[in-house]
Design a protein around this motif. Structure first.
Motif, PDB file in Angstrom:
ATOM      1  N   THR A  25       0.569  -1.363   0.215  1.00 33.94           N
ATOM      2  CA  THR A  25      -0.099  -0.368  -0.055  1.00 33.94           C
ATOM      3  C   THR A  25       0.373   1.148   0.779  1.00 33.94           C
ATOM      4  O   THR A  25       1.234   1.113   0.577  1.00 33.94           O
ATOM      5  CB  THR A  25      -1.409   0.189   1.057  1.00 33.94           C
ATOM      6  N   SER A  26       0.608   2.459  -0.948  1.00 30.98           N
ATOM      7  CA  SER A  26       1.331   3.288  -0.792  1.00 30.98           C
ATOM      8  C   SER A  26       0.613   4.666  -0.713  1.00 30.98           C
ATOM      9  O   SER A  26       0.663   5.428  -0.421  1.00 30.98           O
ATOM     10  CB  SER A  26       1.913   3.627  -2.498  1.00 30.98           C
ATOM     11  N   VAL A  27      -1.283   4.187  -0.400  1.00 29.72           N
ATOM     12  CA  VAL A  27      -1.180   5.962  -0.398  1.00 29.72           C
ATOM     13  C   VAL A  27      -3.081   4.993   0.545  1.00 29.72           C
ATOM     14  O   VAL A  27      -3.709   3.869  -0.033  1.00 29.72           O
ATOM     15  CB  VAL A  27      -1.970   6.266  -1.610  1.00 29.72           C
ATOM     16  N   ILE A  28      -3.266   5.835   1.792  1.00 31.72           N
ATOM     17  CA  ILE A  28      -3.954   5.488   2.785  1.00 31.72           C
ATOM     18  C   ILE A  28      -5.080   6.778   2.918  1.00 31.72           C
ATOM     19  O   ILE A  28      -4.091   7.975   3.014  1.00 31.72           O
ATOM     20  CB  ILE A  28      -3.600   5.139   4.150  1.00 31.72           C
ATOM     21  N   VAL A  29      -5.870   6.734   2.242  1.00 30.46           N
ATOM     22  CA  VAL A  29      -7.013   7.707   2.852  1.00 30.46           C
ATOM     23  C   VAL A  29      -7.910   7.999   4.344  1.00 30.46           C
ATOM     24  O   VAL A  29      -8.850   6.694   4.138  1.00 30.46           O
ATOM     25  CB  VAL A  29      -8.035   8.618   1.341  1.00 30.46           C
ATOM     26  N   TYR A  30      -7.920   8.239   5.002  1.00 30.22           N
ATOM     27  CA  TYR A  30      -8.186   8.348   6.783  1.00 30.22           C
ATOM     28  C   TYR A  30      -8.762   8.990   7.310  1.00 30.22           C
ATOM     29  O   TYR A  30      -8.293  10.099   7.233  1.00 30.22           O
ATOM     30  CB  TYR A  30      -7.564   7.246   7.262  1.00 30.22           C
ATOM     31  N   GLY A  31     -10.621   9.492   6.679  1.00 32.83           N
ATOM     32  CA  GLY A  31     -11.182   9.767   7.294  1.00 32.83           C
ATOM     33  C   GLY A  31     -12.171   9.467   8.506  1.00 32.83           C
ATOM     34  O   GLY A  31     -12.143   8.788   8.868  1.00 32.83           O
ATOM     35  N   GLY A  32     -12.962  11.150   8.964  1.00 36.02           N
ATOM     36  CA  GLY A  32     -14.120  10.293   9.617  1.00 36.02           C
ATOM     37  C   GLY A  32     -14.550  11.732  10.632  1.00 36.02           C
ATOM     38  O   GLY A  32     -13.521  12.773  11.007  1.00 36.02           O
ATOM     39  N   ALA A  33     -15.303  11.473  11.720  1.00 28.95           N
ATOM     40  CA  ALA A  33     -15.578  12.558  12.227  1.00 28.95           C
ATOM     41  C   ALA A  33     -14.885  13.074  13.837  1.00 28.95           C
ATOM     42  O   ALA A  33     -13.367  11.953  13.962  1.00 28.95           O
ATOM     43  CB  ALA A  33     -16.772  12.588  13.440  1.00 28.95           C
ATOM     44  N   ALA A  34     -14.401  13.892  14.419  1.00 35.35           N
ATOM     45  CA  ALA A  34     -13.777  14.330  15.146  1.00 35.35           C
ATOM     46  C   ALA A  34     -14.335  13.108  17.153  1.00 35.35           C
ATOM     47  O   ALA A  34     -15.278  12.795  17.162  1.00 35.35           O
ATOM     48  CB  ALA A  34     -14.219  15.518  16.521  1.00 35.35           C
ATOM     49  N   GLY A  35     -12.478  13.094  17.142  1.00 36.77           N
ATOM     50  CA  GLY A  35     -13.159  11.597  17.906  1.00 36.77           C
ATOM     51  C   GLY A  35     -12.851  10.086  17.432  1.00 36.77           C
ATOM     52  O   GLY A  35     -13.189   9.297  18.788  1.00 36.77           O
ATOM     53  N   GLY A  36     -13.086  10.449  16.507  1.00 40.86           N
ATOM     54  CA  GLY A  36     -12.862   9.101  15.966  1.00 40.86           C
ATOM     55  C   GLY A  36     -11.482   8.373  15.913  1.00 40.86           C
ATOM     56  O   GLY A  36     -10.842   7.247  15.930  1.00 40.86           O
ATOM     57  N   GLY A  37     -10.075   8.382  16.247  1.00 41.54           N
ATOM     58  CA  GLY A  37      -8.982   8.124  16.638  1.00 41.54           C
ATOM     59  C   GLY A  37      -7.766   8.258  15.726  1.00 41.54           C
ATOM     60  O   GLY A  37      -6.738   7.421  15.688  1.00 41.54           O
ATOM     61  N   LYS A  38      -8.354   9.465  15.022  1.00 48.31           N
ATOM     62  CA  LYS A  38      -7.397   9.441  13.657  1.00 48.31           C
ATOM     63  C   LYS A  38      -6.016  10.010  14.067  1.00 48.31           C
ATOM     64  O   LYS A  38      -4.681   9.585  13.510  1.00 48.31           O
ATOM     65  CB  LYS A  38      -7.414  10.848  12.401  1.00 48.31           C
ATOM     66  N   SER A  39      -5.832  11.283  14.770  1.00 45.11           N
ATOM     67  CA  SER A  39      -4.444  11.277  16.024  1.00 45.11           C
ATOM     68  C   SER A  39      -4.248  10.518  16.343  1.00 45.11           C
ATOM     69  O   SER A  39      -2.677   9.979  16.223  1.00 45.11           O
ATOM     70  CB  SER A  39      -5.176  12.086  16.221  1.00 45.11           C
ATOM     71  N   PHE A  40      -4.617   9.322  16.973  1.00 44.34           N
ATOM     72  CA  PHE A  40      -3.745   8.646  17.649  1.00 44.34           C
ATOM     73  C   PHE A  40      -2.922   7.695  17.064  1.00 44.34           C
ATOM     74  O   PHE A  40      -1.762   7.184  16.636  1.00 44.34           O
ATOM     75  CB  PHE A  40      -4.566   8.092  18.683  1.00 44.34           C
ATOM     76  N   LEU A  41      -4.136   6.833  16.466  1.00 45.49           N
ATOM     77  CA  LEU A  41      -3.257   6.270  15.062  1.00 45.49           C
ATOM     78  C   LEU A  41      -2.285   6.921  14.642  1.00 45.49           C
ATOM     79  O   LEU A  41      -1.703   5.614  13.891  1.00 45.49           O
ATOM     80  CB  LEU A  41      -4.638   4.909  13.919  1.00 45.49           C
ATOM     81  N   ALA A  42      -2.254   7.770  14.080  1.00 48.31           N
ATOM     82  CA  ALA A  42      -1.308   7.910  13.032  1.00 48.31           C
ATOM     83  C   ALA A  42      -0.026   9.225  14.105  1.00 48.31           C
ATOM     84  O   ALA A  42       0.613   8.623  14.215  1.00 48.31           O
ATOM     85  CB  ALA A  42      -1.604  10.092  12.530  1.00 48.31           C
ATOM     86  N   ALA A  43      -0.609   8.609  15.268  1.00 48.32           N
ATOM     87  CA  ALA A  43       1.617   8.655  16.684  1.00 48.32           C
ATOM     88  C   ALA A  43       1.342   7.852  16.554  1.00 48.32           C
ATOM     89  O   ALA A  43       2.792   7.741  16.838  1.00 48.32           O
ATOM     90  CB  ALA A  43       0.256   9.875  17.753  1.00 48.32           C
ATOM     91  N   VAL A  44       0.843   7.077  16.847  1.00 49.92           N
ATOM     92  CA  VAL A  44       0.986   5.408  17.397  1.00 49.92           C
ATOM     93  C   VAL A  44       2.562   4.981  16.150  1.00 49.92           C
ATOM     94  O   VAL A  44       3.929   4.664  15.814  1.00 49.92           O
ATOM     95  CB  VAL A  44       0.699   4.442  17.214  1.00 49.92           C
TER      96      VAL A  44
END
Length: 131
Positions: A25-44
């Motif tokens: 996989t070379s590109v991932i588009v991951y979105g959603g509402a606030a509080g969905g854990g996007k920043s946490f997953l990116a931080a890990v």
């Protein structure tokens, strides 16, 4: 970082994590509402990459620079402390985060549309491992 990660992820995060960890996989588009854990997953993921490899450069982008530094930095540092890493080995500024051991960086960028740069040419000279 020697201990295995004990990730408690929701279903959407688990799916994204599988894509982040495979080699095809070379590109991932991951979105959603606030509080969905996007920043946490990116931080890990970014914490793992920054601690494992030297001199990587990642971009974390939001519309305004203060939005990035005000939301992502605290989440990233929570991840650092949660997994027992030395918070003192990271230099955090309004412009990003640097791992002082590996030299890897997270650069914060504003993606606000500017009248003089409608095609975002200002981003053209950056060299990033990922964004």
């Amino acid at each position: 970082m020697a201990a295995p990660l004990d990730l408690h992820l929701n279903d959407k995060q688990k799916r994204a994590w599988r894509y982040l960890r495979n080699r095809s996989t070379s590109v991932i588009v991951y979105g959603g509402a606030a509080g969905g854990g996007k920043s946490f997953l990116a931080a890990v993921w970014l914490w793992l990459m920054m601690g494992s490899y030297e001199h990587l450069r990642f971009a974390v982008c939001r519309k305004q620079l203060l939005d990035v530094s005000g939301t992502f930095t605290p989440t990233f540092m929570k991840v650092v402390r949660f997994y027992g890493d030395d918070a003192g080995s990271y230099k955090c500024t309004l412009n990003g985060i640097t791992n002082l051991r590996t030299g890897s960086q997270i650069i914060y960028l504003s993606l606000m549309t500017l009248p003089g740069d409608p095609e975002f040419n200002r981003l053209g000279s950056w060299e990033f491992t990922g964004a």
